[in-house]
Design a protein around this motif. Structure first.
Motif, short mmCIF file in Angstrom:
data_model
loop_
_atom_site.label_atom_id
_atom_site.label_comp_id
_atom_site.label_asym_id
_atom_site.label_seq_id
_atom_site.Cartn_x
_atom_site.Cartn_y
_atom_site.Cartn_z
N GLU A 1 1.40 19.99 -8.94
CA GLU A 1 2.08 19.49 -8.86
C GLU A 1 1.74 18.19 -7.30
OE1 GLU A 1 2.25 24.22 -5.88
OE2 GLU A 1 0.48 22.92 -5.97
N ILE A 2 0.80 17.94 -7.88
CA ILE A 2 0.36 16.32 -8.09
C ILE A 2 1.34 15.49 -8.87
CG2 ILE A 2 -1.76 14.77 -7.62
CD1 ILE A 2 -3.56 16.95 -7.66
N GLY A 3 1.35 15.83 -9.43
CA GLY A 3 2.52 14.91 -10.26
C GLY A 3 3.92 14.01 -9.31
N LYS A 4 3.96 15.59 -9.30
CA LYS A 4 5.82 15.35 -8.60
C LYS A 4 5.96 14.62 -7.86
CE LYS A 4 7.55 19.53 -9.64
NZ LYS A 4 8.36 20.74 -9.63
N ILE A 5 4.40 14.79 -6.20
CA ILE A 5 4.16 14.14 -5.44
C ILE A 5 4.16 12.83 -5.74
CG2 ILE A 5 2.73 13.41 -4.05
CD1 ILE A 5 2.83 16.51 -3.28
N LEU A 6 3.07 12.35 -6.95
CA LEU A 6 3.19 11.03 -7.29
C LEU A 6 4.86 10.78 -8.07
CD1 LEU A 6 -0.40 11.17 -9.30
CD2 LEU A 6 0.23 10.56 -6.27
N SER A 7 4.91 10.72 -8.21
CA SER A 7 6.56 10.72 -9.29
C SER A 7 7.49 10.54 -8.34
CB SER A 7 6.76 11.85 -10.08
OG SER A 7 8.43 10.43 -10.86
N TYR A 8 7.95 10.67 -6.99
CA TYR A 8 9.14 11.04 -5.68
C TYR A 8 8.33 9.90 -5.07
CZ TYR A 8 11.52 14.73 -8.35
OH TYR A 8 11.60 15.12 -9.16
N HIS A 9 7.52 10.05 -4.45
CA HIS A 9 6.42 9.15 -3.80
C HIS A 9 5.61 7.91 -4.19
CE1 HIS A 9 7.95 12.01 -0.96
NE2 HIS A 9 7.29 12.98 -1.64
N GLN A 10 5.72 7.19 -4.89
CA GLN A 10 4.71 6.06 -5.31
C GLN A 10 5.25 5.08 -4.44
OE1 GLN A 10 6.26 4.01 -9.31
NE2 GLN A 10 4.47 4.54 -10.51
N LYS A 11 6.33 4.60 -4.65
CA LYS A 11 6.24 3.39 -3.53
C LYS A 11 5.36 3.37 -2.42
CE LYS A 11 10.63 1.44 -5.67
NZ LYS A 11 11.79 1.05 -5.43
N ASP A 12 5.94 5.08 -1.53
CA ASP A 12 5.49 5.16 -0.29
C ASP A 12 3.54 5.18 -0.29
OD1 ASP A 12 7.90 4.42 0.60
OD2 ASP A 12 8.17 6.95 0.65
N ILE A 13 3.54 5.88 -1.47
CA ILE A 13 1.77 5.61 -2.09
C ILE A 13 1.16 4.75 -1.28
CG2 ILE A 13 0.17 6.95 -2.61
CD1 ILE A 13 1.77 9.30 -2.96
N ALA A 14 1.72 4.19 -2.75
CA ALA A 14 1.59 2.54 -2.77
C ALA A 14 1.20 1.33 -1.66
CB ALA A 14 2.49 1.83 -3.83
N ARG A 15 2.49 1.64 -0.75
CA ARG A 15 2.38 1.02 0.52
C ARG A 15 0.87 1.74 1.52
NH1 ARG A 15 6.59 1.83 3.04
NH2 ARG A 15 6.00 0.66 5.13
N PHE A 16 1.22 2.81 1.57
CA PHE A 16 0.11 3.07 2.53
C PHE A 16 -1.40 2.60 1.87
CE2 PHE A 16 -3.10 6.57 3.02
CZ PHE A 16 -2.64 6.93 4.01
N ILE A 17 -1.70 2.80 0.32
CA ILE A 17 -3.15 2.09 0.14
C ILE A 17 -2.84 0.59 0.43
CG2 ILE A 17 -4.34 2.07 -1.93
CD1 ILE A 17 -2.90 4.63 -3.30
N HIS A 18 -2.08 0.02 -0.26
CA HIS A 18 -2.27 -1.37 0.02
C HIS A 18 -2.33 -1.95 1.17
CE1 HIS A 18 -0.20 -5.74 0.20
NE2 HIS A 18 -0.97 -5.93 -0.88
N ALA A 19 -1.84 -1.29 2.08
CA ALA A 19 -2.10 -1.61 3.70
C ALA A 19 -3.27 -1.44 3.70
CB ALA A 19 -1.15 -0.88 4.91
N GLN A 20 -4.47 -0.61 3.51
CA GLN A 20 -5.82 -0.82 3.88
C GLN A 20 -6.67 -1.76 2.97
OE1 GLN A 20 -7.39 3.33 4.19
NE2 GLN A 20 -5.22 4.27 3.83
#
Length: 893
Positions: free
Chosen positions: A689-708
Motif C-alpha cells: 500500500e505504501i508503494g501505491k501511495i508514494l507512486s501516485y502522490h510523489q510530487k505532493d509528498i515531495a512538496r510537503f517535505i520541501h516546505a519543511q
C-alpha cells in the motif's frame, strides 16, 4: 454619496457586494427617510422608480431584501448597516432577528466587543461607547435606568421563537407580558420606539404566517432582510421574493473568488451496475477519505510555504436517517474501514433530536475548526442548518436519496467558505468536493440548467459603470513623453495616462532624431568605462560618441517634391536629448554579483512533522468535474506498478526536482527524510500500500517535505565580484486597471476610503518621474508628499525595474522597493512597512538583500564620483507629512 459610506466601507474592509449594498441603503434612506408610520404605498412607488425589482415590501412597513450568496459576509454587512444608520441618520434602536439558536448565539458573539469576528471593529465611534447588547435571555434583568439613560445605540438580538411562540395554555410569550419596570411589555416598548430598525438574518425563515404577524407588530421604521435564498419553497415550486433590492448570486461569488469552487466527484469510467447499496456506500466513503487525506496534505503544505495557520479539513457524510447514521458510524469505526484508523475521529450528529436540543448539539460542532480537535468525519442526517459557518469543510459524501437540485443546494451551502478568506490558486485548497459516483451525470446536468444556483441567471449592468468604462491604462515616464515615445499597446482597450509633460521637440522629424539619440545613449551606457553615470552625458567626449551613433543611423524621411524640409541641427537635438535624460532619470546601476569561489549551501538534518500525512492507498482513478466551469481533472488512485527498488526512492526522486536540492551533496539527508516518511506510513500500512501511495502522490509528498526543509536551509559565506553591466536603467512603463472617467486625485489629499487605496490614481506631482502613481496605503501617499518637498526627483518602481533578490520560504524572489528618491546628497530606497510586520522573516530578508545592494551600488558610485545609496525601512506609524529626509534618516541601519 454620503461620506459615511466611504468611511464605513474602508473601516470594515467591505467587499464589493457589501459596499454596493451599503450604497443602496444610503440612496434608499435619501429618497425615503426612515420615519414611524410613513406612507408605505408612496414609499414603495418611490423606491420602485429607482429599483424596479422591488414590487412589494411584503410587510406592513418598508422592508428590503439583500440577497447575498453564502460566504460573502452577511453578518459584517449587518454591522455596516447599523453603523451607517446610527452615524448618518442618528438612529439608536435596532432589533436583530435570528431564525434558530445557533445563529442567535453566533450573532450575540459577533456583536460583542473583543471577540474574533466583532462586526464593529474599526468603527471609532463604537470603540469609545460600544452599543448596548440586549438579548432574548437578559432583557428581563434590565432595570428601568437603562431606558432612562440616553444610550447612543442599543441592539436587541432575539431568536424568532421568543417573539412568536405561545407557551402551554395559550398564554402570551414572555416578551409580551407586562414588565413593571417600564410599565408595559418589552415587546410594546420596542414597538413604540420612533426609530426601531429590524434586521432579519436568513429572512426566508420569517415568511410563515406567525412570523410575519409578530414582525409586523413590532412596527419598525425600516426592515433590512438578508438571505442567500430569496424565495419561498412551496409544493408548486419556489416563489421569489418581491422586495429584493440587490441580488448577488452564488455563481457571481464563485466567479469573483469569494467562495470555494464546488466540484462533483466520481471514478473514471465508473458504473454502479451490479453493486449492492452497502458496497457502493463503502466505496464512496473510502474515496471521500482518500480525497480528504490529499486535501489535508495540500492545506498543510500551503500553510508552511506561505506562513499561514494550518487548517484541518473534515468530511461531512449525509445519511438517510438516524438508523442509517448509526450504521455508518459503526462501519467507519470498524477494522474493515482503513483498519479502524478513524475510530476516534468520527462523530454522529443525531438528527432525531429536535428544537433547542438539536441547536445545542450543532453548536458543539463549531469546535471542528480547531486543529487540535480530533474530529475529521461528521455524520449527519439532515444538512446542517444556517449559522454553521465553518471554513474547513472540504469533502461531502451524500448517501441519502434526494433530487439533484436539493442535493446541490443543500450540499454546497455549508462548505463554501474559504479558510484564508481568498482563493490560493491551488485547486485542492480552493475546492469543495462532492463524492457522488452514482449521481455524477445527474448532478452535472442539473448544474448546467439555466436556473441552477451556481450558474449566472442574468447579467445586470450598472449604468454608472457603463458610463465610466474600465480598462488598463499605461503610465510611461515623463522622459518617454518628452521624447515622443509611444507605449507598446497590449490591446485595443489599453489607454495612455494623460501627462502634464508635453513633447519638447517641435516636429516628428526632430522626435525621430531624439529617439535615435536616446537609443544611442542607452547603448553607450552599456560601457561603464565610457559612461559610469548619467551625469557624464554632459561631457563632450560622450556627446560626440552619441552623435556619431545617431548620424550612422539617421535617414531623413521622404517628403513630397514641393515640401522643403527644415534643415535639422542634429548635434543640438542630441545635446538636448542628453540633458533631458540626465534630468528625468536616476542612476540605477545593473549590478551582477558573481561569487569568487564555490558557494556551498544545503539543509541541516531535522525531524519531519508528519502527523497530518495520512494518505490512504488508492485503488482506481477519481474523476472530478467542476460544476460552474465544466472543467475536470482526474486523480489517479490505482492500476500502476511500483517501479522503485526501494520505497525511499520515490521520495528522493521527487525532492531532487527542486532547484535548491543537490543529490550529490545532500544524499544522506534526503534518504534520512525519506526513511522518516516510509517509517511513518509503515505505522499504519503494509508495504504494498505504501508503494501505491508514494507512486501516485510523489510530487505532493515531495512538496510537503520541501516546505519543511526551508526552515533548515544554510549557506556558507564567500567573497563576491561586483560587476556593473549598465550605468543606469531606463524607467519601465507601469500599467493600472482604472475607471476611465475617474480623474487622478491630488496626492496631497487623502481619499475618504483609505482601505481601498489601490483603486485610486494620484497625480499633480512636480518631482515624480511619472505623471501618476498608485499607492497601496495612505502611508505611502504621505511618503510621496515628503518626497515632493524634500527630493530632487523620485518614483515608485515598476515590476522588474530592479534586480535585487532575496531568499524566502518558497525560494529566491525578486525584491521591488516601494520608492526611489534622489536628493542633493544621496539616492534612497524607501520601504514603509506596518510596524507589526517589521520583524517578519520575508521583510528582514528583503532588508538584508537591499542593504547589500546599496553597499555594492555605493561602492561603485564612490569609485566614479556618484552619490551613495541608502536603504530605509520605516515603520508606518512613524511617518507623517511634516517629516524631513533628515528625520527619515533616523531609521537608517
Amino acid at each position: 454619496m454620503n461620506r459615511h459610506v466611504n468611511s464605513i466601507s474602508g473601516r470594515l474592509s467591505l467587499r464589493e457586494p457589501q459596499r454596493r449594498s451599503l450604497e443602496i441603503l444610503d440612496r434608499v434612506t435619501e429618497i425615503v427617510p426612515p420615519h414611524k408610520n410613513s406612507d408605505i404605498v408612496a414609499a414603495l412607488n418611490i423606491i420602485k422608480s429607482e429599483y424596479p425589482a422591488v414590487t412589494d415590501f411584503e410587510r406592513e412597513f418598508p422592508s428590503l431584501c439583500f440577497a447575498l450568496a453564502t460566504g460573502v459576509g452577511k453578518t459584517r454587512l449587518m454591522g455596516a448597516f447599523i453603523s451607517y444608520l446610527h452615524l448618518a441618520h442618528g438612529l439608536n434602536n435596532f432589533f436583530v432577528l435570528a431564525p434558530n439558536l445557533t445563529i442567535y448565539n453566533k450573532l450575540i458573539a459577533d456583536f460583542t466587543p473583543n471577540t474574533p469576528k466583532y462586526v464593529f471593529k474599526g468603527i471609532a465611534e463604537f470603540s469609545i461607547a460600544p452599543p448596548a447588547i440586549i438579548t432574548g435571555d437578559d432583557y428581563q434583568q434590565l432595570s428601568g435606568n437603562l431606558f432612562d439613560q440616553m444610550l447612543r445605540c442599543k441592539i436587541n438580538i432575539f431568536n424568532i421563537s421568543k417573539i412568536n411562540s405561545e407557551v402551554k395554555g395559550g398564554s402570551l410569550p414572555r416578551i409580551k407580558r407586562l414588565a413593571e419596570y417600564i410599565g408595559q411589555s418589552y415587546f410594546d416598548y420596542l414597538a413604540g420606539l420612533p426609530d426601531l430598525v429590524l434586521l432579519m438574518d436568513e429572512s426566508h425563515r420569517y415568511r410563515a404566517s406567525a412570523g410575519v404577524r409578530a414582525i409586523n407588530e413590532l412596527k419598525p421604521v425600516l426592515g433590512l432582510e438578508l438571505t442567500a435564498t430569496p424565495f419561498m419553497e412551496t409544493n408548486k415550486g419556489p416563489i421569489p421574493f418581491k422586495n429584493v433590492v440587490l441580488s448577488y448570486p452564488l455563481a457571481k461569488a464563485m466567479e469573483d473568488g469569494f467562495v470555494k469552487e464546488p466540484a462533483v466527484v466520481t471514478r473514471k469510467n465508473f458504473s454502479s451496475a451490479g453493486m449492492s447499496q452497502e458496497a457502493l456506500e463503502k466505496l464512496k466513503l473510502e474515496d471521500g477519505i482518500r480525497l480528504h487525506e490529499g486535501t489535508k496534505v495540500e492545506l498543510e503544505t500551503y500553510s508552511r510555504e506561505t506562513g499561514n495557520p494550518i487548517v484541518k479539513p473534515f468530511v461531512l457524510v449525509i445519511a438517510r436517517d438516524t438508523t442509517h447514521a448509526g450504521q455508518l458510524l459503526a462501519l467507519i469505526q470498524s477494522v474493515d474501514f482503513f483498519e479502524g484508523r478513524y475510530k476516534e475521529h468520527v462523530i454522529q450528529v443525531d438528527s432525531s433530536m429536535t428544537g433547542e436540543k438539536e441547536d445545542v448539539m450543532v453548536q458543539c460542532l463549531l469546535t471542528v475548526e480547531s486543529p487540535d480537535e480530533p474530529t475529521e468525519i461528521v455524520i449527519h442526517v439532515n444538512m446542517l442548518k444556517e449559522g454553521w459557518d465553518v471554513t474547513n469543510l472540504y469533502t461531502i459524501v451524500p448517501l441519502r436519496a434526494a433530487n439533484a437540485r436539493i442535493l446541490i443546494e443543500q450540499s454546497i451551502g455549508r462548505g463554501l467558505r474559504l479558510p484564508y478568506g481568498r482563493r490560493t490558486g491551488i485547486p485542492a485548497v480552493d475546492r469543495l468536493s462532492i463524492v457522488a459516483h452514482d449521481r455524477f451525470q445527474e448532478i452535472v446536468d442539473e448544474a448546467q440548467r439555466p436556473d441552477s444556483p451556481i450558474r449566472l441567471q442574468q447579467i445586470i449592468l450598472d449604468p454608472d459603470d457603463l458610463r465610466k468604462g474600465v480598462a488598463t491604462v499605461v503610465s510611461q515616464s515623463n522622459l518617454s513623453t518628452q521624447l515622443g515615445i509611444k507605449p507598446q499597446q497590449v490591446s485595443r482597450s489599453t489607454q495612455l495616462v494623460p501627462s502634464s509633460t508635453a513633447p519638447v521637440f517641435r516636429t516628428p522629424e526632430e522626435e525621430k532624431v531624439a529617439q535615435l539619440a536616446y537609443q544611442a545613449i542607452r547603448k553607450v551606457c552599456s560601457d561603464v568605462l565610457v559612461l559610469p553615470s548619467i551625469r557624464n552625458l554632459q561631457d563632450q567626449k560622450v556627446l560626440d560618441l552619441v552623435l556619431n551613433e545617431v548620424e550612422s543611423l539617421y535617414q531623413p524621411s521622404q517628403y513630397e517634391l514641393d515640401v522643403v524640409p527644415e534643415k535639422l541641427d542634429v548635434a543640438a537635438i542630441v545635446e538636448k536629448t542628453a540633458a533631458l535624460v540626465a534630468e528625468q532619470s536616476i542612476d540605477i546601476p545593473r549590478i551582477l554579483v558573481v561569487p569568487k569561489g564555490e558557494v556551498c549551501s544545503g539543509f541541516n538534518s531535522f525531524k519531519l512533522k508528519l502527523e497530518s500525512l495520512k494518505y490512504q492507498p488508492p485503488e482506481d482513478e477519481l474523476w472530478i468535474q467542476y460544476l460552474r466551469t465544466g472543467e475536470h481533472e482526474v486523480v489517479g488512485f490505482g492500476g500502476q506498478n511500483n517501479d522503485e527498488v526501494r520505497l525511499e526512492g520515490y521520495i528522493v526522486n521527487g525532492l531532487i526536482n527542486f532547484d535548491d536540492v543537490s543529490y550529490d551533496d545532500q544524499a544522506d539527508l534526503l534518504y534520512d527524510l525519506a526513511q522518516q516518511v516510509v517509517a511513518h506510513f509503515k505505522s499504519y500500512l503494509v508495504e504494498a500500500e505504501i508503494g501505491k501511495i508514494l507512486s501516485y502522490h510523489q510530487k505532493d509528498i515531495a512538496r510537503f517535505i520541501h516546505a519543511q526543509m526551508q526552515e533548515h536551509y544554510w549557506e556558507s559565506e564567500t567573497d563576491y565580484n561586483i560587476e556593473v553591466r549598465c550605468g543606469f536603467m531606463p524607467l519601465k512603463e507601469s500599467a493600472y486597471s482604472v475607471n476611465l472617467k475617474d480623474s487622478a486625485l491630488d496626492y496631497r489629499q487623502a481619499p475618504d476610503d483609505k482601505s481601498n487605496m489601490s483603486k485610486y490614481l494620484f497625480g499633480g506631482f512636480s518631482k515624480c518621474l511619472y505623471p501618476v502613481q498608485k499607492f497601496d496605503s495612505d502611508t505611502e501617499r504621505q511618503v510621496s508628499v515628503i518626497l515632493e518637498r524634500e527630493a530632487i526627483k523620485w518614483f515608485r518602481p515598476a515590476r522588474g525595474q530592479f534586480q535585487i533578490y532575496y531568499r524566502s520560504s518558497t525560494g529566491e524572489l525578486e525584491y521591488q522597493p516601494d520608492f526611489v528618491a534622489e536628493t542633493d546628497d544621496a539616492i534612497y530606497l524607501l520601504e514603509p512597512k506596518a510596524r507589526k510586520d517589521m520583524e517578519v522573516p520575508d521583510v528582514l530578508a528583503k532588508k538584508a538583500a537591499a542593504l547589500q545592494w546599496c553597499k555594492n551600488a555605493s561602492d561603485f558610485a564612490n569609485t566614479h564620483g556618484g552619490k551613495p545609496w541608502i536603504y530605509l525601512l520605516i515603520p508606518h506609524d512613524a511617518i507623517a507629512v511634516n517629516m524631513t529626509m533628515k528625520g527619515l534618516l533616523s531609521f537608517r541601519d
